[in-house]
Design an enzyme around this catalytic site. Structure first.
Site, PDB file in Angstrom:
ATOM      1  N   GLY A  62     -15.187   2.869 -16.472  1.00  0.00           N
ATOM      2  CA  GLY A  62     -13.866   2.344 -16.117  1.00  0.00           C
ATOM      3  C   GLY A  62     -13.894   1.265 -15.063  1.00  0.00           C
ATOM      4  N   HIS A  69     -15.041   1.720  -1.342  1.00  0.00           N
ATOM      5  CA  HIS A  69     -13.961   0.823  -0.898  1.00  0.00           C
ATOM      6  C   HIS A  69     -12.901   1.519  -0.071  1.00  0.00           C
ATOM      7  CE1 HIS A  69     -15.041  -1.831  -4.626  1.00  0.00           C
ATOM      8  NE2 HIS A  69     -15.894  -1.987  -3.629  1.00  0.00           N
ATOM      9  N   TYR A  83       0.834  -1.223   0.000  1.00  0.00           N
ATOM     10  CA  TYR A  83       0.000   0.000   0.000  1.00  0.00           C
ATOM     11  C   TYR A  83       0.855   1.253   0.000  1.00  0.00           C
ATOM     12  CZ  TYR A  83      -4.294  -2.582   0.247  1.00  0.00           C
ATOM     13  OH  TYR A  83      -5.347  -3.411  -0.083  1.00  0.00           O
ATOM     14  N   GLN A 141     -15.338   3.200  -6.696  1.00  0.00           N
ATOM     15  CA  GLN A 141     -14.679   2.022  -6.116  1.00  0.00           C
ATOM     16  C   GLN A 141     -13.201   2.326  -5.891  1.00  0.00           C
ATOM     17  OE1 GLN A 141     -16.114  -1.839  -8.225  1.00  0.00           O
ATOM     18  NE2 GLN A 141     -16.241  -0.209  -9.734  1.00  0.00           N
ATOM     19  N   ARG A 201       1.763   1.874  -3.476  1.00  0.00           N
ATOM     20  CA  ARG A 201       0.610   2.416  -4.229  1.00  0.00           C
ATOM     21  C   ARG A 201       0.371   3.864  -3.852  1.00  0.00           C
ATOM     22  NH1 ARG A 201      -4.172  -1.785  -3.447  1.00  0.00           N
ATOM     23  NH2 ARG A 201      -5.324  -0.220  -4.621  1.00  0.00           N
ATOM     24  N   ASP A 236      -7.841   5.791  -4.671  1.00  0.00           N
ATOM     25  CA  ASP A 236      -6.639   6.620  -4.909  1.00  0.00           C
ATOM     26  C   ASP A 236      -6.827   8.096  -4.567  1.00  0.00           C
ATOM     27  OD1 ASP A 236      -7.279   6.176  -8.483  1.00  0.00           O
ATOM     28  OD2 ASP A 236      -8.129   7.668  -7.117  1.00  0.00           O
ATOM     29  N   ASN A 253     -16.068   2.566 -21.453  1.00  0.00           N
ATOM     30  CA  ASN A 253     -15.020   1.579 -21.185  1.00  0.00           C
ATOM     31  C   ASN A 253     -14.466   1.115 -22.532  1.00  0.00           C
ATOM     32  OD1 ASN A 253     -13.556  -0.797 -20.434  1.00  0.00           O
ATOM     33  ND2 ASN A 253     -14.854  -0.990 -18.628  1.00  0.00           N
ATOM     34  N   PRO A 254     -13.139   0.943 -22.656  1.00  0.00           N
ATOM     35  CA  PRO A 254     -12.627   0.435 -23.942  1.00  0.00           C
ATOM     36  C   PRO A 254     -13.070  -1.011 -24.209  1.00  0.00           C
ATOM     37  CG  PRO A 254     -10.839   1.329 -22.583  1.00  0.00           C
ATOM     38  CD  PRO A 254     -12.057   1.276 -21.732  1.00  0.00           C
ATOM     39  N   GLN A 255     -13.404  -1.741 -23.122  1.00  0.00           N
ATOM     40  CA  GLN A 255     -13.790  -3.146 -23.258  1.00  0.00           C
ATOM     41  C   GLN A 255     -15.274  -3.357 -22.939  1.00  0.00           C
ATOM     42  OE1 GLN A 255     -11.173  -5.487 -23.699  1.00  0.00           O
ATOM     43  NE2 GLN A 255      -9.609  -3.872 -23.668  1.00  0.00           N
TER      44      GLN A 255
HETATM   45  C1  BV8 Z   1     -18.482  -7.924   0.532  1.00  0.00           C
HETATM   46  C2  BV8 Z   1      -9.987  -1.866  -1.996  1.00  0.00           C
HETATM   47  C3  BV8 Z   1     -19.827  -9.046   2.106  1.00  0.00           C
HETATM   48  C4  BV8 Z   1      -8.731  -2.616  -1.702  1.00  0.00           C
HETATM   49  C5  BV8 Z   1     -11.341  -3.377  -3.367  1.00  0.00           C
HETATM   50  C6  BV8 Z   1     -21.095 -12.067  -4.902  1.00  0.00           C
HETATM   51  C7  BV8 Z   1     -20.637 -12.893  -5.903  1.00  0.00           C
HETATM   52  C8  BV8 Z   1     -19.291 -13.235  -5.978  1.00  0.00           C
HETATM   53  C9  BV8 Z   1     -18.376 -12.751  -5.041  1.00  0.00           C
HETATM   54  C10 BV8 Z   1     -18.845 -11.939  -4.069  1.00  0.00           C
HETATM   55  C11 BV8 Z   1     -20.185 -11.590  -3.986  1.00  0.00           C
HETATM   56  N1  BV8 Z   1     -20.340 -10.768  -2.921  1.00  0.00           N
HETATM   57  C12 BV8 Z   1     -19.139 -10.601  -2.312  1.00  0.00           C
HETATM   58  C13 BV8 Z   1     -18.206 -11.303  -2.997  1.00  0.00           C
HETATM   59  C14 BV8 Z   1     -16.798 -11.392  -2.677  1.00  0.00           C
HETATM   60  C15 BV8 Z   1     -16.021 -10.203  -3.239  1.00  0.00           C
HETATM   61  C16 BV8 Z   1     -16.055 -10.126  -4.733  1.00  0.00           C
HETATM   62  O1  BV8 Z   1     -16.831  -9.361  -5.304  1.00  0.00           O
HETATM   63  N2  BV8 Z   1     -15.206 -10.890  -5.379  1.00  0.00           N
HETATM   64  C17 BV8 Z   1     -15.129 -10.814  -6.823  1.00  0.00           C
HETATM   65  C18 BV8 Z   1     -13.673 -10.809  -7.252  1.00  0.00           C
HETATM   66  C19 BV8 Z   1     -15.911 -11.936  -7.431  1.00  0.00           C
HETATM   67  N3  BV8 Z   1     -16.530  -8.956  -2.678  1.00  0.00           N
HETATM   68  C20 BV8 Z   1     -16.152  -8.584  -1.456  1.00  0.00           C
HETATM   69  O2  BV8 Z   1     -15.432  -9.263  -0.749  1.00  0.00           O
HETATM   70  C21 BV8 Z   1     -16.685  -7.237  -0.956  1.00  0.00           C
HETATM   71  N4  BV8 Z   1     -17.234  -7.441   0.367  1.00  0.00           N
HETATM   72  O3  BV8 Z   1     -19.216  -8.168  -0.377  1.00  0.00           O
HETATM   73  O4  BV8 Z   1     -18.803  -8.110   1.873  1.00  0.00           O
HETATM   74  C22 BV8 Z   1     -19.133 -10.393   2.176  1.00  0.00           C
HETATM   75  C23 BV8 Z   1     -18.366 -10.674   3.256  1.00  0.00           C
HETATM   76  C24 BV8 Z   1     -17.749 -11.933   3.330  1.00  0.00           C
HETATM   77  C25 BV8 Z   1     -17.888 -12.869   2.297  1.00  0.00           C
HETATM   78  C26 BV8 Z   1     -18.643 -12.530   1.167  1.00  0.00           C
HETATM   79  C27 BV8 Z   1     -19.283 -11.296   1.109  1.00  0.00           C
HETATM   80  C28 BV8 Z   1     -15.554  -6.234  -0.849  1.00  0.00           C
HETATM   81  C29 BV8 Z   1     -15.080  -5.836  -2.205  1.00  0.00           C
HETATM   82  C30 BV8 Z   1     -14.092  -4.659  -2.104  1.00  0.00           C
HETATM   83  C31 BV8 Z   1     -12.695  -5.150  -2.327  1.00  0.00           C
HETATM   84  N5  BV8 Z   1     -11.764  -4.011  -2.310  1.00  0.00           N
HETATM   85  N6  BV8 Z   1     -10.513  -2.321  -3.286  1.00  0.00           N
HETATM   86  C32 BV8 Z   1      -7.608  -2.189  -2.593  1.00  0.00           C
HETATM   87  O5  BV8 Z   1      -7.822  -1.415  -3.548  1.00  0.00           O
HETATM   88  O6  BV8 Z   1      -6.472  -2.632  -2.311  1.00  0.00           O
HETATM   89  S1  BV8 Z   1     -11.917  -3.852  -4.869  1.00  0.00           S
HETATM   90  C33 BV8 Z   1     -10.859  -3.349  -6.093  1.00  0.00           C
HETATM   91  O7  BV8 Z   1     -11.473  -3.828  -7.310  1.00  0.00           O
HETATM   92  C34 BV8 Z   1     -10.719  -1.860  -6.322  1.00  0.00           C
HETATM   93  O8  BV8 Z   1     -11.486  -1.056  -5.467  1.00  0.00           O
HETATM   94  C35 BV8 Z   1     -11.247  -1.690  -7.744  1.00  0.00           C
HETATM   95  O9  BV8 Z   1     -11.776  -0.466  -7.981  1.00  0.00           O
HETATM   96  C36 BV8 Z   1     -12.272  -2.739  -7.711  1.00  0.00           C
HETATM   97  C37 BV8 Z   1     -13.016  -3.105  -8.922  1.00  0.00           C
HETATM   98  O10 BV8 Z   1     -12.123  -3.228  -9.982  1.00  0.00           O
HETATM   99  P1  BV8 Z   1     -12.273  -2.146 -11.163  1.00  0.00           P
HETATM  100  O11 BV8 Z   1     -12.343  -0.786 -10.569  1.00  0.00           O
HETATM  101  O12 BV8 Z   1     -13.394  -2.554 -12.007  1.00  0.00           O
HETATM  102  O13 BV8 Z   1     -10.894  -2.279 -11.851  1.00  0.00           O
HETATM  103  P2  BV8 Z   1     -10.441  -3.427 -12.869  1.00  0.00           P
HETATM  104  O14 BV8 Z   1      -8.965  -3.377 -12.928  1.00  0.00           O
HETATM  105  O15 BV8 Z   1     -11.140  -4.701 -12.527  1.00  0.00           O
HETATM  106  O16 BV8 Z   1     -11.064  -2.965 -14.271  1.00  0.00           O
HETATM  107  C38 BV8 Z   1     -10.593  -1.780 -14.870  1.00  0.00           C
HETATM  108  C39 BV8 Z   1     -11.572  -1.471 -15.974  1.00  0.00           C
HETATM  109  O17 BV8 Z   1     -11.195  -0.223 -16.557  1.00  0.00           O
HETATM  110  C40 BV8 Z   1     -11.573  -2.499 -17.101  1.00  0.00           C
HETATM  111  O18 BV8 Z   1     -12.906  -2.786 -17.468  1.00  0.00           O
HETATM  112  C41 BV8 Z   1     -10.857  -1.762 -18.244  1.00  0.00           C
HETATM  113  O19 BV8 Z   1     -11.370  -2.149 -19.514  1.00  0.00           O
HETATM  114  C42 BV8 Z   1     -11.217  -0.335 -17.953  1.00  0.00           C
HETATM  115  N7  BV8 Z   1     -10.291   0.668 -18.472  1.00  0.00           N
HETATM  116  C43 BV8 Z   1      -8.953   0.556 -18.678  1.00  0.00           C
HETATM  117  N8  BV8 Z   1      -8.479   1.736 -19.149  1.00  0.00           N
HETATM  118  C44 BV8 Z   1      -9.531   2.596 -19.206  1.00  0.00           C
HETATM  119  C45 BV8 Z   1     -10.683   1.929 -18.768  1.00  0.00           C
HETATM  120  N9  BV8 Z   1     -11.897   2.510 -18.717  1.00  0.00           N
HETATM  121  C46 BV8 Z   1     -11.975   3.801 -19.106  1.00  0.00           C
HETATM  122  N10 BV8 Z   1     -10.913   4.516 -19.530  1.00  0.00           N
HETATM  123  C47 BV8 Z   1      -9.687   3.947 -19.587  1.00  0.00           C
HETATM  124  N11 BV8 Z   1      -8.624   4.676 -20.038  1.00  0.00           N
END
Ligand code: BV8
Length: 247
Positions: free
Chosen positions: A187, A119, A67, A101, A70, A104, A213-215
């Site tokens: 994004g 978050h 962290y 989400q 970061r 930063d 989003n680009p994707q």
């Molecule tokens: C919770 C802080 C209750 C830390 C983060 C239901 C189903 C399945 C799983 C779960 C569910 N409910 C809960 C879960 C578990 C889990 C989860 O969702 N897992 C996922 C992986 C399946 N969720 C949790 O644990 C959450 N808690 O629900 O509590 C609970 C309790 C116990 C057990 C179960 C449930 C907590 C989630 C929070 C986690 N913390 N961040 C840190 O940062 O170190 S999440 C982290 O991912 C960041 O915050 C980030 O923002 C976030 C999401 O990712 P994105 O922002 O979408 O970023 P990513 O890289 O993925 O994508 C980037 C995108 O940008 C892409 O689409 C790309 O195409 C696009 N892009 C790229 N360039 C550009 C662009 N877009 C525009 N312009 C550009 N130039």
């Protein structure tokens, strides 16, 4: 990428707009997205496994240093035109809510005010034992540093996987999404819950959904308008068309 004139008209006349941003909004500021391979030292770690209380308990020094790396990366980054375009929206839309989400703090640095941080924020730390939030802390020889109040270890004030989101933030986000007429998802890969369910909540409530989003993402199918490209280019373009004379 052509901005649909119909969307420009909807935005200009909208009264209630909600926006959900993800790491992609910070990509053009040079901050790697969450799922991009971490560069250099961190290439061998999976962010999803590091961003957990389990990882911190197993290796507090490693997680704290990830962290710190970061925070340093973000300190050298600057908000990009996409962040600033969202500030213009906050000034032009009567009821505007920015739900992020991202951890930063770049939306704050760009000048956005009405922000819901789902978050947390890596610029703040908190006591691992008592959850007391600490805005600034002395660099100490011990890594992680210790809580000035109880001596426990400090941890970043972010929501780790497996941890609940701040209830008031999640409630406020759902409230804004359920009452908006235009909802932007920008994004974000739309994978992390419960944030990933906000676009479908908006659609159910009758909002028009826009994806920038680009994707494609799991939420693409919910969108009436898809701006397939970088938010740092498309958001300023959309705002300039809606308010051509805005300074
Ligand atoms: C919770 C802080 C209750 C830390 C983060 C239901 C189903 C399945 C799983 C779960 C569910 N409910 C809960 C879960 C578990 C889990 C989860 O969702 N897992 C996922 C992986 C399946 N969720 C949790 O644990 C959450 N808690 O629900 O509590 C609970 C309790 C116990 C057990 C179960 C449930 C907590 C989630 C929070 C986690 N913390 N961040 C840190 O940062 O170190 S999440 C982290 O991912 C960041 O915050 C980030 O923002 C976030 C999401 O990712 P994105 O922002 O979408 O970023 P990513 O890289 O993925 O994508 C980037 C995108 O940008 C892409 O689409 C790309 O195409 C696009 N892009 C790229 N360039 C550009 C662009 N877009 C525009 N312009 C550009 N130039």
């Amino acid at each position: 990428m052509e901005i649909p004139p119909e969307l420009v008209g909807k935005l200009r006349s909208a009264r209630r707009v909600a926006v959900l941003t993800g790491a992609g909004v910070s990509a053009e500021s040079g901050v790697p997205t969450f799922r991009q391979a971490q560069s250099g030292l961190w290439a061998r770690y999976d962010p999803q496994s590091l961003a957990t209380a389990t990882a911190f308990k197993a290796n507090p020094r490693l997680v704290w240093e990830w962290y710190a790396w970061r925070r340093n990366l973000v300190a050298q980054a600057a908000p990009n035109p996409g962040h600033y375009a969202l500030v213009v929206l906050e000034h032009r839309i009567p009821e505007f809510c920015l739900i992020t989400q991202n951890v930063d703090g770049l939306h704050q640095r760009a000048g956005s005010h009405n922000i819901i941080e789902l978050h947390g924020n890596i610029q703040r730390s908190k006591c691992f034992d008592e959850h007391t939030v600490i805005e600034s802390w002395e660099e100490q020889t011990d890594i992680p540093p210790h809580c000035p109040h109880c001596g426990g270890m400090l941890r970043p004030d972010v929501v780790w996987f497996g941890e609940n989101l701040p209830p008031e933030a999640l409630e406020a986000a759902r409230e804004a999404v359920e009452h908006c007429e235009l909802f932007f998802t920008i994004g974000t890969s739309g994978i992390v819950e419960p944030a990933a369910s906000l676009p479908s909540l908006a659609l159910q409530a009758g909002a028009v959904v826009v994806e920038i989003n680009p994707q494609t993402t799991p939420q693409t199918r919910l969108a009436s308008y898809i701006l397939r490209g970088p938010s740092g280019v498309l958001l300023p373009e959309l705002v300039a068309r809606a308010w051509p004379n805005f300074p």
